[in-house]
Scaffold this active site. Structure first.
Site, PDB file in Angstrom:
ATOM      1  N   LYS A  13       0.837  -1.208   0.000  1.00 52.34           N
ATOM      2  CA  LYS A  13       0.000   0.000   0.000  1.00 52.34           C
ATOM      3  C   LYS A  13       0.869   1.253   0.000  1.00 52.34           C
ATOM      4  O   LYS A  13       0.627   2.191  -0.753  1.00 52.34           O
ATOM      5  CB  LYS A  13      -0.906   0.045   1.244  1.00 52.34           C
ATOM      6  N   ARG A  88      -8.592   1.530  10.640  1.00 51.68           N
ATOM      7  CA  ARG A  88      -8.158   0.156  10.857  1.00 51.68           C
ATOM      8  C   ARG A  88      -9.140  -0.631  11.714  1.00 51.68           C
ATOM      9  O   ARG A  88      -8.912  -1.815  11.970  1.00 51.68           O
ATOM     10  CB  ARG A  88      -6.821   0.194  11.585  1.00 51.68           C
ATOM     11  N   ARG A 127      11.043  -7.082   4.451  1.00 54.96           N
ATOM     12  CA  ARG A 127      10.857  -5.631   4.317  1.00 54.96           C
ATOM     13  C   ARG A 127      11.926  -4.867   5.111  1.00 54.96           C
ATOM     14  O   ARG A 127      12.311  -5.272   6.192  1.00 54.96           O
ATOM     15  CB  ARG A 127       9.466  -5.248   4.828  1.00 54.96           C
ATOM     16  N   ARG A 159      12.239  -2.871  10.597  1.00 52.54           N
ATOM     17  CA  ARG A 159      11.371  -2.349  11.647  1.00 52.54           C
ATOM     18  C   ARG A 159      11.242  -3.396  12.746  1.00 52.54           C
ATOM     19  O   ARG A 159      11.120  -4.575  12.451  1.00 52.54           O
ATOM     20  CB  ARG A 159       9.971  -2.055  11.067  1.00 52.54           C
ATOM     21  N   ARG A 170       0.515  -9.134  14.650  1.00 56.17           N
ATOM     22  CA  ARG A 170      -0.062  -8.065  13.823  1.00 56.17           C
ATOM     23  C   ARG A 170      -1.069  -8.642  12.832  1.00 56.17           C
ATOM     24  O   ARG A 170      -2.101  -8.047  12.559  1.00 56.17           O
ATOM     25  CB  ARG A 170       1.045  -7.322  13.062  1.00 56.17           C
TER      26      ARG A 170
END
Ligand code: AMP
Length: 217
Positions: A13, A88, A127, A159, A170
């Site tokens: 996204k 969210r 990532r 991260r 998550r």
């Protein structure tokens, strides 16, 4: 124009939002990036946010709704906004609808970035992010060309919440709290499904006409 990007973490996204920001002058509103910025500056909000981000938990709805309300009141990009990471939860989505009504705006599209759970986990683990400017990288599909950030020479890091033990949590939160928004926006006839298994440039070519059309109206 107002667009929401919906989808699990790691569906690309943010990459699409950044291209659209550059091409169409839209502002990307990434609540995750805003919160990471607050943490870096050690503000009160940053101090509150860090405990949630570290654990992969969502911040309280009222905190997020206030953050978006403040942003919409204090800025006015005529070209529009891409909301990446907000809403969210159902409570956030309802508050967002009310907020938009209050400022006489309405949601144009919700793009739902969809991919399989397995490829999501793979993408999240690979990532990386620039610790200075926040640019996204991926060791497999979108690596840095230089070993440091291609934009600002910043150090590229993983991260904390992309580490394997936090990712599963998550994903569970996403499935429980964010997935109901797919139905919410389907009922509003706003949802467009995007196959995020495709490459960044193929996805961009697919969604670009929606933005070309809108910016001409
Ligand atoms: P993201 O970069 O979008 O994956 O967001 C990183 C983290 O920021 C999330 O795991 C949450 O802890 C927090 N966060 C971002 N957006 C929201 C939101 N709309 N509601 C609650 N927490 C959020």
């Amino acid at each position: 124009m107002i667009v929401v990007f919906l989808g699990a973490p790691g569906t690309g996204k943010g990459s699409q939002a950044k291209i659209l920001e550059k091409e169409f002058g839209l502002s990307q509103v990434s609540t995750g990036e805003m919160l990471r910025g607050e943490i870096k500056k050690s503000t009160e909000l940053g101090k509150l946010a860090s405990s949630y981000l570290d654990k992969g938990e969502l911040l309280p709805n009222e905190v997020m709704i206030r953050m978006i309300e403040n942003l919409l009141i204090s800025t006015d990009n005529q070209a529009g906004y891409i909301f990446d990471g907000f809403p969210r939860t159902l409570e956030q989505a309802e508050a967002f609808d009310n907020l938009l009504k209050k400022i006489s705006k309405s949601l144009d599209y919700v793009l739902y970035f969809h991919t399989s759970r397995e490829s999501l986990i793979k993408r999240l683990i690979s990532r990386r992010i620039c610790s200075n400017c926040g640019k996204d990288y991926n060791l497999i599909v979108n690596p840095s060309l230089t070993g440091v950030c291609d934009l600002c020479n910043g150090v590229i890091v993983q991260r904390d919440d992309d580490k394997e033990e936090v990712i599963n949590h998550r994903m569970a939160i996403y499935e429980q709290l964010t997935q109901p928004l797919i139905n919410y926006y389907t009922l509003q006839d706003k949802l467009k499904i995007i196959d995020s298994e495709k490459t960044i440039s193929d996805i961009y070519e697919e969604i670009k006409p929606m933005f070309v059309k809108k910016s001409r109206e």
